[in-house]
Structures are given as structure tokens and as C-alpha cells.
Design an enzyme around this catalytic site. Structure first.
Site, mmCIF file in Angstrom:
data_model
loop_
_atom_site.group_PDB
_atom_site.id
_atom_site.type_symbol
_atom_site.label_atom_id
_atom_site.label_comp_id
_atom_site.label_asym_id
_atom_site.label_seq_id
_atom_site.Cartn_x
_atom_site.Cartn_y
_atom_site.Cartn_z
ATOM 1 N N LYS A 297 33.084 30.385 48.443
ATOM 2 C CA LYS A 297 32.207 31.507 48.106
ATOM 3 C C LYS A 297 30.878 30.959 47.591
ATOM 4 C CE LYS A 297 33.029 35.910 45.835
ATOM 5 N NZ LYS A 297 33.784 36.521 44.767
HETATM 6 C C1 E4P Z 1 34.327 39.688 44.482
HETATM 7 O O1 E4P Z 1 34.189 39.046 45.476
HETATM 8 C C2 E4P Z 1 33.225 39.993 43.565
HETATM 9 O O2 E4P Z 1 32.878 38.861 42.834
HETATM 10 C C3 E4P Z 1 33.664 41.122 42.667
HETATM 11 O O3 E4P Z 1 34.146 42.174 43.493
HETATM 12 C C4 E4P Z 1 32.593 41.631 41.705
HETATM 13 O O4 E4P Z 1 33.082 42.777 41.079
HETATM 14 P P1 E4P Z 1 32.393 43.433 39.781
HETATM 15 O O5 E4P Z 1 31.078 43.960 40.189
HETATM 16 O O6 E4P Z 1 33.349 44.518 39.383
HETATM 17 O O7 E4P Z 1 32.286 42.343 38.760
#
Ligand code: E4P
Length: 217
Positions: free
Chosen positions: A87
Site C-alpha cells: 500500500k
Molecule cells: C483502508 O484502506 C483505509 O486506510 C481505511 O479505510 C481508512 O479508513 P478511515 O477513514 O475510517 O480511517
């Protein structure tokens, strides 16, 4: 649409996996910190445990922000398990690194995406997945689902192969709307997944069937 769970909590991952509908897991540094995972070895080990629990793509996020650092970190993460997807944040060096990973057979998830322009750049670089943050867009008084629909249209018209992974999901209705708007994947907290089960008429209907079944026994 594929279902990923958005957590580093092993109990929740287990519960979602046991439902039989789980296709993968996404994590981020905040989710890892929430579980008290501390130190590089512990982080690596946590990813390994998740990979052993779920047969699907597992996103592991880099914390470097320069090209060389992202590539070195990504190589280490990718070496943990074949299902690891690296990622990478939507920044200049991140785009450059996504292209490098693509050319070197490492799959990526471009994260922190908030606009169609960013989605085009990530796809051009060859990201496997693109993570638009729906909930955070809604929080800023824009419509996150509109972005999913816009990117789905652009990718379809242009023939981009990058999969749209709707992230920052806050509710069950977000999941339904992402499916409608053309997301390829939705990564969701466990309560949003379980919330899809709920309908009062199902509960009322089941109670009645069980009551009537007693008459047949
Ligand atoms: C996942 O890939 C993301 O990092 C995550 O969904 C972010 O979510 P949030 O906005 O609730 O922190």
C-alpha cells in the site's frame, strides 16, 4: 464486488472470514497502532499471521515517503507472503514507486485518494488497486460515492485495469452504494459488513415461521 475487511484486529478478521465471504484484508498504520502492534518485527509478524488466516489479498502499508525508502520497504513487505499487496500513498514518489513495483512484479494499492486526477495517475503508473476514501470525503462535505462513480466511468472508458477499492467505509449503506457505483472491491469495518444482514421484516418473518413450526412438531 469483492469484500475486504478493514482492520488489523485478528478476532474481527477471524469472524468475517468465518462468514465465508471474505476476499481480503486492508490495514493501515493507524489500524496497526490501534492493535498495539509495535516495532518492525512485530508489524511483519502481524501481517504474516493475517496472511495465514485469510486466503486473499492483504494490503500492507509503507511508512516511507521517498522513492528509495518506499521501494525498499515494499520489497520487504512483499517478501512476507505472495498475497501481500504493498500500500503506497498518493504522492509523487509514491506514483514513481508504484510504476517500479509494477515493472518488478509487485502488486500495489494506491492509498489516500480523494480525486479523479489522482485516480488517473495511479492507473497510469499501474496500481493494482486504487483506494478512494469515501467516508473522509463525506466528512469534508463532498460526496464520496460520486467519486467512485466518476472513477468507475473513467476507468471503463479508458480501459484502465486498476481495481477500484472503496475505502473509509462508515456504514452498510456505503457498501450498497459503492456496489451500485461500480466499485470492484469494498473494504469495510466488521459492523458495516454485519449490518448488511439486518432487516426488521426478516426478524419478524423468522419469529413467525419458528412459532408456526411448533404447530407442526
Ligand atoms: C483502508 O484502506 C483505509 O486506510 C481505511 O479505510 C481508512 O479508513 P478511515 O477513514 O475510517 O480511517
Amino acid at each position: 464486488m469483492k469484500f475486504f475487511i478493514d482492520t488489523a484486529n485478528l478476532d474481527q478478521i477471524k469472524e468475517a472470514n468465518e462468514l465465508g465471504i471474505l476476499d481480503g484484508v486492508t490495514t493501515n498504520p493507524s489500524l496497526m497502532a490501534k492493535e498495539g502492534v509495535k516495532g518492525e518485527a512485530a508489524v511483519m509478524n502481524h501481517y504474516k499471521t493475517i496472511c495465514e488466516m485469510v486466503d486473499g489479498d492483504i494490503s500492507a502499508e509503507v511508512i516511507s515517503t521517498d522513492f528509495k525508502g518506499i521501494v525498499e520497504e515494499g520489497k520487504k513487505l512483499a517478501a512476507i507472503h505472495p498475497n501481500i499487496v504493498v500500500k503506497v500513498p498518493m504522492i509523487k514518489d509514491g506514483v514513481k514507486a508504484i510504476k517500479w513495483f509494477k515493472d518488478n512484479g509487485i502488486r500495489t494499492n494506491c492509498t489516500l485518494v480523494f480525486s479523479a486526477g489522482q485516480a488517473i495517475l495511479a492507473a497510469k503508473a499501474g496500481a493494482t488497486y486504487l483506494s478512494p476514501f469515501i467516508g473522509r470525503i463525506d466528512d469534508s462535505n463532498w460526496d464520496g460515492i460520486d467519486l467512485i462513480a466518476q472513477v468507475a466511468h473513467i476507468y471503463s472508458v479508458q480501459g484502465f485495469k486498476t481495481e477500484i477499492l472503496a475505502a473509509s467505509i462508515r456504514s452498510s449503506i456505503h457498501i450498497v452504494k459503492c456496489a451500485e457505483a461500480g466499485a470492484d472491491v469494498c473494504t469495510c469495518p466488521l459492523p458495516s459488513i454485519l449490518g448488511l444482514l439486518n432487516h426488521p421484516l426478516t426478524d419478524i418473518g423468522l419469529a413467525k415461521f419458528l412459532e408456526d413450526a411448533k404447530k407442526t412438531q
